[in-house]
Design a protein around this motif. Structure first.
Motif, PDB file in Angstrom:
ATOM      1  N   ARG A 131      52.043  19.260  -0.422  1.00 37.10           N
ATOM      2  CA  ARG A 131      51.372  18.007  -0.792  1.00 37.10           C
ATOM      3  C   ARG A 131      50.371  17.559   0.251  1.00 37.10           C
ATOM      4  O   ARG A 131      49.536  16.685  -0.017  1.00 37.10           O
ATOM      5  CB  ARG A 131      52.427  16.924  -1.008  1.00 37.10           C
ATOM      6  N   LEU A 137      41.749  18.104  -2.300  1.00 36.98           N
ATOM      7  CA  LEU A 137      41.670  18.912  -3.517  1.00 36.98           C
ATOM      8  C   LEU A 137      40.417  18.623  -4.332  1.00 36.98           C
ATOM      9  O   LEU A 137      39.797  19.542  -4.882  1.00 36.98           O
ATOM     10  CB  LEU A 137      42.920  18.695  -4.377  1.00 36.98           C
ATOM     11  N   MET A 162      47.897  19.034   1.175  1.00 34.24           N
ATOM     12  CA  MET A 162      46.550  19.455   0.778  1.00 34.24           C
ATOM     13  C   MET A 162      45.935  18.527  -0.265  1.00 34.24           C
ATOM     14  O   MET A 162      44.755  18.653  -0.606  1.00 34.24           O
ATOM     15  CB  MET A 162      46.588  20.889   0.216  1.00 34.24           C
ATOM     16  N   ASP A 163      46.726  17.564  -0.792  1.00 29.96           N
ATOM     17  CA  ASP A 163      46.237  16.685  -1.863  1.00 29.96           C
ATOM     18  C   ASP A 163      44.959  15.937  -1.504  1.00 29.96           C
ATOM     19  O   ASP A 163      44.055  15.807  -2.355  1.00 29.96           O
ATOM     20  CB  ASP A 163      47.336  15.690  -2.260  1.00 29.96           C
ATOM     21  N   ARG A 221      47.417  24.388  -3.582  1.00 31.43           N
ATOM     22  CA  ARG A 221      48.444  23.338  -3.593  1.00 31.43           C
ATOM     23  C   ARG A 221      49.837  23.842  -3.944  1.00 31.43           C
ATOM     24  O   ARG A 221      50.844  23.430  -3.351  1.00 31.43           O
ATOM     25  CB  ARG A 221      48.028  22.262  -4.603  1.00 31.43           C
TER      26      ARG A 221
END
Length: 697
Positions: free
Chosen positions: A478, A484, A480-481, A532
């Motif tokens: 998470r 994105l 990397m959210d 992700r």
């Protein structure tokens, strides 16, 4: 204009097209009766094509495949001329030739020559054309042999149906064509030396005709008597003479046949070894004629010329690469274990005595020798290390390769394998690696370590082995959210293509082979999810081994992180026949070149076809003379089977069944079995008595 003969030329650009037009107009001006044929590049402008088609009787387009094949288009164009089989004879002129008088009489002369390479006389043949095309395709117009000492300048087989000058042509109308050339540089002519007809006579042989100041005759029979391989021995003598720059003497020659007048040729027979030096400037070439006059009436002639001085161009790595490759790989093979052992032994002995560079030795052995299934390889820094490894059987990598090259699966390591200074040696000593590395862009991001450390503690408390990956990104989580949306915008700007050359792509995220038919599409959305979502490497590796049939894995990364996981995941995979092999590119705390070359060696042993030419493309190496294949010589003796009790008479022997009404018998007579034959002796030779033939009849 029609007929079995024609003129031909080539035009590969506009400038040559203009020259070809001038040539054609010159031939027309002097009333040539032969058709004019042109082989031209398909890239010529349309208006130039119209001019050419208006002047030439036949215009042939060079096939486009030759334009990017690496073959000189002029060579390819001349090769195409061999396919013009509607003509029995073609005289090819360079577009640079200036016509100043009528030239059709050249077709009447069998011994037409030229002072340079401007004229080529060929007898078109589709078979020869196909052979030449195959040769050019395989060699890309270059020299692929280990080392060429000579080149066959022309050859001819003939029967003595006319005077000698009809048999020995200067070099036209030969079976496979020959570049005609003035032979005033002829230095050695090799004959048997049995009959005066074999000696070049000024009045009878069109080879000299006053253009030759002097010839050196090598009369082979004075050094070696008649033999089955004598013709090859004469050719080998010429090759060795050129290689060693010396003409051998005639040790057993004493008296010249009175019917031979050497002064009238003129010629000389060397009684002592004579120097035969190559021209350092390369302007004059040593040429030899080799002739063989068979007792059956078949005469063979060949003109041999030394090869040009090959300047082995090497890349100047001074500004791009600091040091050349510090390690070398030597690969050897054989048709069986005995041949491979002999090959290893002879190369060990060769390395112990040679002063050649190890890179040149390895380059020649790897590229210039056939690759058989029984294979061996050694990797080392220098000649001394390779010698020691060849002395110790345990230091030699060897294996019997499969008949078919295996599939290779490339594992891309990803995060967690990097470390400071990784692949530094490759960067400093390999131009391809350096250029590729310099083109890469590095992207950095941050992630929390709190949850990772807590999970490690949990594993330790439950006796589970762990390893913290030194990653600079928090991929597949998470964390990397936040990036994105930005990542998707970048990914949508990329043009995606399907895998080429039957390459299968296995997704670590999907855990299976990527196929659009199964609803998996590699696009921007795929790469966002890949960043992700979690990784299903266990499923992916099992898919590769089971459904994909892969057992040979090569990990592309600075540390083989995935190889151990792949080996673990191979347990229990159904249908595996061969053992799973995982090979690294490089390893941490191990010499880069030693590791990567050892992997290359193991790929070679596994049956992978290595492109050694590209492997050494940026190395300052050249082909040299190294040991040849150690043939396992065997004696074959025809054994006559025992005729058994079927003999009807000691002399007649055994009946032989056949399709005719004739009665045939076969027999094997030995003095031990028919002692009465010992009584029929003339001198000290046993002669089969005539009465025996009467009994047989």
């Amino acid at each position: 204009m029609t007929g079995p003969e024609c003129w031909a030329t080539v035009a590969m650009d506009t400038e040559e097209a203009v020259k070809a037009l001038v040539l054609a107009k010159g031939l027309r001006r002097f009333m040539t009766s032969r058709p004019l044929v042109l082989v031209a590049s398909p890239t010529l402008p349309d208006d130039v094509w119209e001019l050419l088609q208006s002047e030439f009787d036949v215009v042939v387009r060079l096939e486009r495949r030759w334009l990017n094949s690496g073959v000189d288009p002029h060579i390819a164009a001349k090769v195409m001329i061999w396919s013009l089989s509607k003509w029995q004879r073609v005289i090819v002129l360079s577009p640079d030739v200036m016509v100043v008088r009528g030239c059709d009489e050249i077709f009447k002369e069998r011994n037409a020559t030229a002072s340079d390479y401007s004229v080529m006389v060929v007898k078109p043949s589709v078979d020869i054309w196909r052979k030449l095309v195959d040769r050019l395709v395989s060699a890309k117009g270059g020299i692929s042999e280990d080392k060429l000492f000579t080149q066959v300048f022309g050859q001819q087989l003939g029967q003595p149906l006319g005077p000698l000058n009809d048999k020995f042509c200067t070099g036209v109308d030969l079976k496979e064509g020959l570049l005609a050339k003035n032979l005033n540089e002829l230095a050695i002519v090799s004959f048997t030396g049995t009959h005066p007809m074999e000696i070049l006579c000024k009045d009878e042989v069109g080879l000299v005709n006053g253009a030759l100041e002097s010839a050196i005759l090598n009369l082979w029979k004075s050094n070696l008597d008649h033999g089955v391989a004598q013709k090859l021995a004469k050719l080998e003598t010429v090759i060795l003479s050129m290689q060693n720059e010396v003409i051998p003497p005639h040790k057993n020659f004493t008296t010249l046949n009175p019917a031979i007048n050497l002064d009238s040729i003129p010629a000389q027979i060397p009684l002592e070894a004579m120097e035969w030096k190559r021209d350092p400037a390369g302007k004059k070439h040593r040429i030899a004629g080799v002739s063989s006059f068979g007792i059956t009436g078949t005469d063979a002639h060949a003109i041999i010329q030394e090869t040009p001085i090959l300047n082995h161009a090497t890349l100047n790595l001074k500004n791009d690469v600091k040091t050349p490759r510090p390690f070398q790989i030597l690969t050897l093979s054989g048709k069986n274990e005995e041949a491979l052992d002999a090959n290893l032994t002879q190369f060990k002995e060769f390395l112990e005595t040679t002063s050649e560079k190890l890179g040149d030795i390895a380059h020649t052995a790897n590229l210039g020798r056939g690759q058989f299934l029984h294979r061996a390889a050694v990797v080392g820094k220098d000649t001394a290390e390779l010698i020691e490894k060849l002395k110790n059987a345990n230091s030699i990598l060897r294996k019997v390769a499969p008949e078919e090259s295996p599939k290779i699966c490339f594992l891309f390591t990803g995060q967690g394998s990097q470390y400071p200074g990784m692949a530094r040696e490759l960067y400093d000593s390999n131009l391809t690696f350096k250029m590729t590395f310099d083109q890469c862009e590095r992207v950095l991001s941050k992630g929390s370590e709190e949850n990772v450390l807590a999970f490690v503690e949990f594993c330790k408390n439950n006796q589970i082995k762990t390893h913290i990956l030194e990653a600079t990104h928090a991929f597949h989580s998470r964390h990397m959210d936040p990036i994105l949306d930005q990542y998707r915008a970048v990914a949508e700007g990329v043009c995606y293509s399907k895998p080429k050359n039957n390459i299968t792509y296995v997704s670590g995220m999907e855990g299976r082979i990527v196929q659009e038919s199964e609803g998996v599409h590699v696009n921007a959305d795929y790469w966002v999810r890949h960043t992700r979502d979690s990784v299903r490497y266990s499923s992916a590796s099992r898919e590769l081994m089971g459904r994909g049939g892969c057992t040979l894995f090569l990990e592309v990364g600075p540390q083989p992180v995935l190889s151990a996981l792949t080996m673990i995941n191979s347990d229990g995979v159904e249908g595996l026949v061969d053992p799973v092999v995982c090979l690294p590119s490089i390893r941490k705390q191990e010499d880069d070149w030693s590791c990567i070359l050892t992997t290359v060696a193991k790929l070679y042993l596994a049956g992978v076809n290595i492109n050694w030419e590209q492997f050494d493309q940026f190395e300052p190496v050249k082909k040299i003379t190294v040991p040849f294949y150690p043939f396992q010589n065997k004696s074959y003796w025809f054994e006559i089977p025992d005729q058994g009790p079927g003999q009807i008479h000691p002399l007649v022997g055994t009946p032989v069944s056949n399709a005719s009404a004739m009665k045939l018998f076969q027999n094997k007579l030995e003095l031990e079995d028919a002692e009465f034959l010992k009584d029929h002796v003339i001198g000290n030779k046993v002669i089969f008595p005539g009465a025996g033939f009467m009994v047989s009849n």
